[in-house]
Design a protein around this motif. Structure first.
Motif, short mmCIF file in Angstrom:
data_model
loop_
_atom_site.label_atom_id
_atom_site.label_comp_id
_atom_site.label_asym_id
_atom_site.label_seq_id
_atom_site.Cartn_x
_atom_site.Cartn_y
_atom_site.Cartn_z
N UNK A 64 35.91 48.24 42.09
CA UNK A 64 35.01 48.28 40.94
C UNK A 64 35.47 47.25 39.92
N UNK A 65 34.57 46.74 39.08
CA UNK A 65 35.02 45.89 37.98
C UNK A 65 35.66 46.76 36.92
N UNK A 66 36.68 46.24 36.27
CA UNK A 66 37.35 47.03 35.24
C UNK A 66 38.53 46.30 34.66
N UNK A 67 39.43 47.07 34.07
CA UNK A 67 40.62 46.53 33.42
C UNK A 67 41.85 47.19 34.03
N UNK A 68 42.88 46.40 34.29
CA UNK A 68 44.12 46.93 34.85
C UNK A 68 44.84 47.70 33.74
N UNK A 69 45.04 49.00 33.97
CA UNK A 69 45.74 49.79 32.94
C UNK A 69 47.11 50.25 33.43
N UNK A 120 38.05 41.38 43.71
CA UNK A 120 39.23 40.58 43.36
C UNK A 120 40.46 41.13 44.08
N UNK A 121 41.34 40.23 44.54
CA UNK A 121 42.58 40.64 45.21
C UNK A 121 43.58 41.06 44.15
N UNK A 122 43.99 42.33 44.20
CA UNK A 122 44.95 42.87 43.24
C UNK A 122 46.37 42.72 43.72
N UNK A 123 46.58 42.87 45.03
CA UNK A 123 47.91 42.80 45.61
C UNK A 123 47.77 42.46 47.09
N UNK A 124 48.90 42.09 47.70
CA UNK A 124 48.92 41.87 49.14
C UNK A 124 50.08 42.67 49.73
#
Length: 126
Positions: A64-69, A120-124
């Motif tokens: 989902x689109x959002x903000x990393x908290x 979007x890729x957050x981690x690998x």
């Protein structure tokens, strides 16, 4: 005829378009030339560059689109499937992004406060 360079998903295409004949009919559009040339890539943000140095074979993407908290995992940490890696805030809810499989975190590509889009890729992971 007019020539344009069109960029689609980072690949540049040279396209030639014929002018209209003046009778109100739409002009046909020519297909892109056979060999597309690679467009220059945008430079990564300075904050993401050191974190994304190592990449794994499994990409963990935002759903989902959002903000990393919150970032719950560290590079090199061994995780089981379902363990949280990143927490996103979207629509006033906290949504954990979890490991899709057992493995080791190869990179964390976001930081707390970053805005992310769906996919979007957050981690690998490896």
């Amino acid at each position: 005829m007019k020539s344009y360079t069109i960029t689609v998903n980072g690949v540049a295409y040279d396209v030639t378009v014929e002018e209209g004949a003046g009778n109100g009919a739409a002009a046909p559009v020519a297909a892109p030339k056979a060999a597309p040339k690679a467009a220059p890539k945008a430079a990564p943000s300075p904050a993401a560059a050191p974190v994304a140095a190592a990449a794994g074979s499994v990409e963990v993407k935002a759903s989902v689109p959002g903000k990393v908290c919150g970032v719950e995992a560290n590079v090199g940490q061994t995780l089981k499937a379902g363990d949280p890696i990143v927490v996103l805030e979207a629509m006033k809810m906290e949504i954990p992004v979890v490991a899709p499989q057992d493995g080791t975190v190869a990179s964390i590509n976001v930081a707390v406060g970053d805005a992310v889009e769906n996919g979007d890729v957050l981690a690998t992971m490896n």
